[in-house]
Structures are given as structure tokens and as C-alpha cells.
Scaffold this motif. Structure first.
Motif, PDB file in Angstrom:
ATOM      1  N   TRP A  55       0.874  -1.351   0.091  1.00  0.00           N
ATOM      2  CA  TRP A  55       0.149  -0.170   0.130  1.00  0.00           C
ATOM      3  C   TRP A  55       0.917   1.290  -0.034  1.00  0.00           C
ATOM      4  O   TRP A  55       0.620   2.345  -0.563  1.00  0.00           O
ATOM      5  CB  TRP A  55      -0.871   0.172   1.194  1.00  0.00           C
ATOM      6  CG  TRP A  55      -2.048  -0.800   1.178  1.00  0.00           C
ATOM      7  CD1 TRP A  55      -2.241  -2.094   0.454  1.00  0.00           C
ATOM      8  CD2 TRP A  55      -3.262  -0.532   1.827  1.00  0.00           C
ATOM      9  NE1 TRP A  55      -3.496  -2.552   0.570  1.00  0.00           N
ATOM     10  CE2 TRP A  55      -4.239  -1.837   1.511  1.00  0.00           C
ATOM     11  CE3 TRP A  55      -3.901   0.209   2.896  1.00  0.00           C
ATOM     12  CZ2 TRP A  55      -5.630  -1.810   1.860  1.00  0.00           C
ATOM     13  CZ3 TRP A  55      -5.119   0.268   3.366  1.00  0.00           C
ATOM     14  CH2 TRP A  55      -5.894  -0.970   2.889  1.00  0.00           C
ATOM     15  N   THR A  99      -4.750   9.148   0.371  1.00  0.00           N
ATOM     16  CA  THR A  99      -5.856   8.353   0.183  1.00  0.00           C
ATOM     17  C   THR A  99      -7.316   9.110   0.182  1.00  0.00           C
ATOM     18  O   THR A  99      -8.153   8.924  -0.547  1.00  0.00           O
ATOM     19  CB  THR A  99      -5.887   7.320   1.510  1.00  0.00           C
ATOM     20  OG1 THR A  99      -4.539   6.511   1.296  1.00  0.00           O
ATOM     21  CG2 THR A  99      -7.217   6.448   1.446  1.00  0.00           C
ATOM     22  N   GLU A 132      -1.761   8.404   4.777  1.00  0.00           N
ATOM     23  CA  GLU A 132      -0.926   7.664   4.027  1.00  0.00           C
ATOM     24  C   GLU A 132      -1.226   8.000   2.404  1.00  0.00           C
ATOM     25  O   GLU A 132      -2.267   8.619   1.824  1.00  0.00           O
ATOM     26  CB  GLU A 132      -1.692   6.340   4.127  1.00  0.00           C
ATOM     27  CG  GLU A 132      -1.647   5.575   5.563  1.00  0.00           C
ATOM     28  CD  GLU A 132      -2.507   4.598   5.695  1.00  0.00           C
ATOM     29  OE1 GLU A 132      -2.504   3.909   6.570  1.00  0.00           O
ATOM     30  OE2 GLU A 132      -3.089   4.184   4.856  1.00  0.00           O
ATOM     31  N   THR A 184      -1.144   6.193  -0.808  1.00  0.00           N
ATOM     32  CA  THR A 184      -1.381   4.759  -1.247  1.00  0.00           C
ATOM     33  C   THR A 184      -1.029   4.461  -2.748  1.00  0.00           C
ATOM     34  O   THR A 184      -1.532   5.160  -3.496  1.00  0.00           O
ATOM     35  CB  THR A 184      -2.630   4.242  -0.803  1.00  0.00           C
ATOM     36  OG1 THR A 184      -3.724   5.142  -1.052  1.00  0.00           O
ATOM     37  CG2 THR A 184      -2.755   3.996   0.684  1.00  0.00           C
TER      38      THR A 184
END
Length: 353
Positions: free
Chosen positions: A42, A301, A314, A316
Motif C-alpha cells: 500500500w 488516500t 497515507e 497509497t
């Protein structure tokens, strides 16, 4: 934006929203997180699941990073179990969750068909065919007689006798890709075609067979994205919950009752709209989610719009991959740009009842 034109392989773009250079940079940001084994987690140091790994590999193919894409698919072949399945989660080469999700297993067919369309590399497709064949045989073996495919099985072999709309819609598309791949390689599998038809009928006519997950936007648009609902039925489904999920000019909610827009879901809706020919709204939504882009080409994200904070913290790989694939659908830059549109246009797997 002008209509798509058939073209030799290029780099995806969307005029005014994403340049070819930026799309290539996004592909490179995905490759930068790829492990030496070929796995695409990820994010660097994060876990790898078989579905998002394939999605990221597709973006590598679409941005001309063919060697990296092939390394990713060879990782899939190397980690596949004898029954055609994969564990649903790895980290740094170690299995973290040995249970299996059928949708995760099926997606390899979409990836290999996409790579063949994108590159014309039939030798590699033949190399990967045993992996695809075993995966789809496993998935079809999890189909109930009423047409739905159960979503998971434990490491010990216990089947979760529950079916999910999003997962089954994705498997409808993956089985369609597997059928097309087999035909291209001279390996027709009529039992897959029959399974796809049963699944399509269940998705269109038997909602009681599926567990209700309608808080999630994916359950709303995935049957359209994956060719199970087309034409007027597809337009009606999108119209029914548009105002519930689409948020101004920033994207779409992941969950109906949360103030959170996500990039991957927005781009998947872009591709779903593309299958319906709803091009203007698709382009507008694609442009709207670009606030999630980082300077290195990666994508956050999502955004909690109630407080303006990016969450989770994050960037991703699979979000960047969805951006690239949506840009390809809109630009027609690669020969694989119709990977979703063409299944919907063919009416694959649907028989009037």
C-alpha cells in the motif's frame, strides 16, 4: 475535452487536470514503493494484498513501466497457493493473514488481460496463463448454485457463506477478462462463461442474495463499473444516490454517513461514468480529486472535509493507480483504456430472464 481517438500506446492524460508527464510521475511513485520481490505494498513498509497489488501493476503497464509490471505479476505467480488462491495479506514477504478473499484472487485475470492489451506481449500472457487459470477455477469453485460467489474462506477451509455486491461485481469483470484472455490464447473455458452469466443474473435480479453494505459508495457504483448494470439500468443506479455520495468539487464519499472523500473511489466512479458515456461528469470528477496529489506524483488516500485534514495520513499506491487508470479511460491513451468500458459495452454474461 475532445472525444477519444484510437491511438498507438501512449501515456494517459486528462487535459487541464493531469499531464502525461504527471501520469508517468505517478507510475514512477508506485514503482518507487515496489519491493525487490515485485510486491507492491500500500505504501513503503505497509502490507500487500493481492487485489491492490494488481491494481498498482496495471498502472505500471499504463505508464510504460513494463518491467516493473511484469515483476509484480511474477510475484503473484510465485506466491499463489496450489489451489489457485492467495493469502489476503503479506508484509515484507511474510504472510500476515492466511485467509482468502475470492475477489482478491480473481483480479489477476483483469491485470494480465490489461497487460496484454497494453503491451501486446502474448508470450508473457502465456507465461501467466496457468496462474490466471488456477485463480479463476478457484473463484468459480466458490460460486453458489444461485449465482453469487461467496466472499472468503479461512486458512482451514471454512467458507464464509456470504456474498458482497462490490466483490461479486468485480469478479464478474475479472471472469469476463479471463474469458477474453483464454479466447485470445486459444483456451476457451465455457464453464467460466456459464459462471459469469449466473453471477450477472444474480447481481441484476437477486439483491436478496447479497449482504447489505450500502453505506459504502463502492456498492453503489461497482455493478456499473464492472459491466453488470449497463444502459438505462446503469444510469438509474448512478442517479439514485448521486447527491448522497458526490461532494461538491472535491470527490465522492467512501461511506455515506462520513464526511470523508477518497481518491480511489472517486476515480472508480469516473470509470463507471465512462462506461455509461457520461463523459462530462467523469472529467469534472477527475479534475475535482486532484487536490489529493502530492508533488512527487503520489496521492493521499482521502480528505476529511469537515476539518480539512487528509486521512489516513497515507499516500497509497492503489490510489495513484486508480488515477492513472481513470486518466487512461478518459484519454484512450493505451490500447487497454477500455478495460472496463468494453466489458460493459459487450453485455458480457447477461441473459434476459
Amino acid at each position: 475535452m475532445p472525444p477519444r481517438e484510437a491511438a498507438a500506446r501512449g501515456i494517459p492524460f486528462v487535459a487541464g487536470a493531469l499531464s502525461r508527464r504527471q501520469a508517468r510521475q505517478t507510475g514512477e511513485s508506485i514503482a518507487a514503493d515496489q519491493e525487490s520481490s515485485g510486491a507492491i505494498p500500500w505504501f513503503r513498509g505497509g502490507h500487500t494484498d493481492p487485489w491492490d497489488h494488481v491494481e498498482s501493476a496495471m498502472a505500471l503497464s499504463a505508464t510504460g513501466l513494463d518491467d516493473e509490471a511484469k515483476a509484480a505479476y511474477r510475484w503473484s505467480a510465485a506466491t499463489q497457493r496450489a489451489d489457485g488462491s492467495w493469502p489476503r495479506q503479506f508484509r515484507d514477504g511474510v504472510i500476515e493473514d492466511a485467509d482468502t478473499e475470492t475477489n482478491f484472487c480473481a483480479y489477476i485475470a483483469t491485470g494480465i488481460w490489461h497487460h496484454l492489451l497494453c503491451t501486446g506481449d502474448e508470450a508473457f500472457a502465456r507465461e501467466m496463463w496457468p496462474t490466471v487459470r488456477a485463480a479463476i477455477d478457484f473463484v468459480v469453485g466458490m460460486q453458489d448454485e444461485q449465482g453469487q460467489i461467496f466472499w472468503a474462506r479461512t486458512e482451514s477451509g471454512e467458507v464464509f457463506a456470504e456474498a458482497l455486491v462490490t466483490g461479486c461485481a468485480s469478479m464478474h469483470h475479472s471472469i469476463s477478462c479471463a474469458v477474453s484472455l483464454g479466447e485470445r490464447l486459444g483456451e476457451r473455458r465455457p464453464e467460466w462463461e456459464a459462471a459469469r452469466t449466473r453471477l450477472a443474473i444474480a447481481l441484476r435480479h437477486r439483491p436478496e442474495l447479497f449482504s447489505a453494505k450500502d453505506r459504502y459508495s463502492m456498492d453503489w457504483y461497482y455493478p456499473v463499473l464492472c459491466g453488470a448494470l449497463t444502459g438505462a439500468a446503469g444510469h438509474e443506479r448512478i442517479a439514485a444516490r448521486w447527491s448522497e455520495f458526490v461532494v461538491g468539487n472535491i470527490g465522492i464519499r467512501c461511506v455515506a454517513d462520513r464526511p470523508w472523500v477518497t481518491g480511489a473511489e472517486t476515480c472508480e466512479l469516473v470509470m463507471a461514468l465512462d462506461t455509461l458515456g457520461d463523459r462530462d461528469r467523469a472529467v469534472d470528477l477527475f479534475a475535482a480529486m486532484q487536490h489529493l496529489r502530492e508533488r512527487d506524483g503520489s496521492y493521499w488516500t482521502g480528505l476529511v472535509f469537515a476539518d480539512g485534514k487528509r486521512w489516513p495520513e497515507e499516500r497509497t499506491t492503489w490510489t495513484g493507480a486508480a488515477v492513472v487508470l481513470a486518466a487512461d479511460a478518459l484519454s484512450g491513451a493505451t490500447p487497454a483504456s477500455g478495460i472496463f468500458r468494453d466489458v460493459a459495452a459487450s453485455g458480457a454474461g447477461y441473459v434476459m430472464v
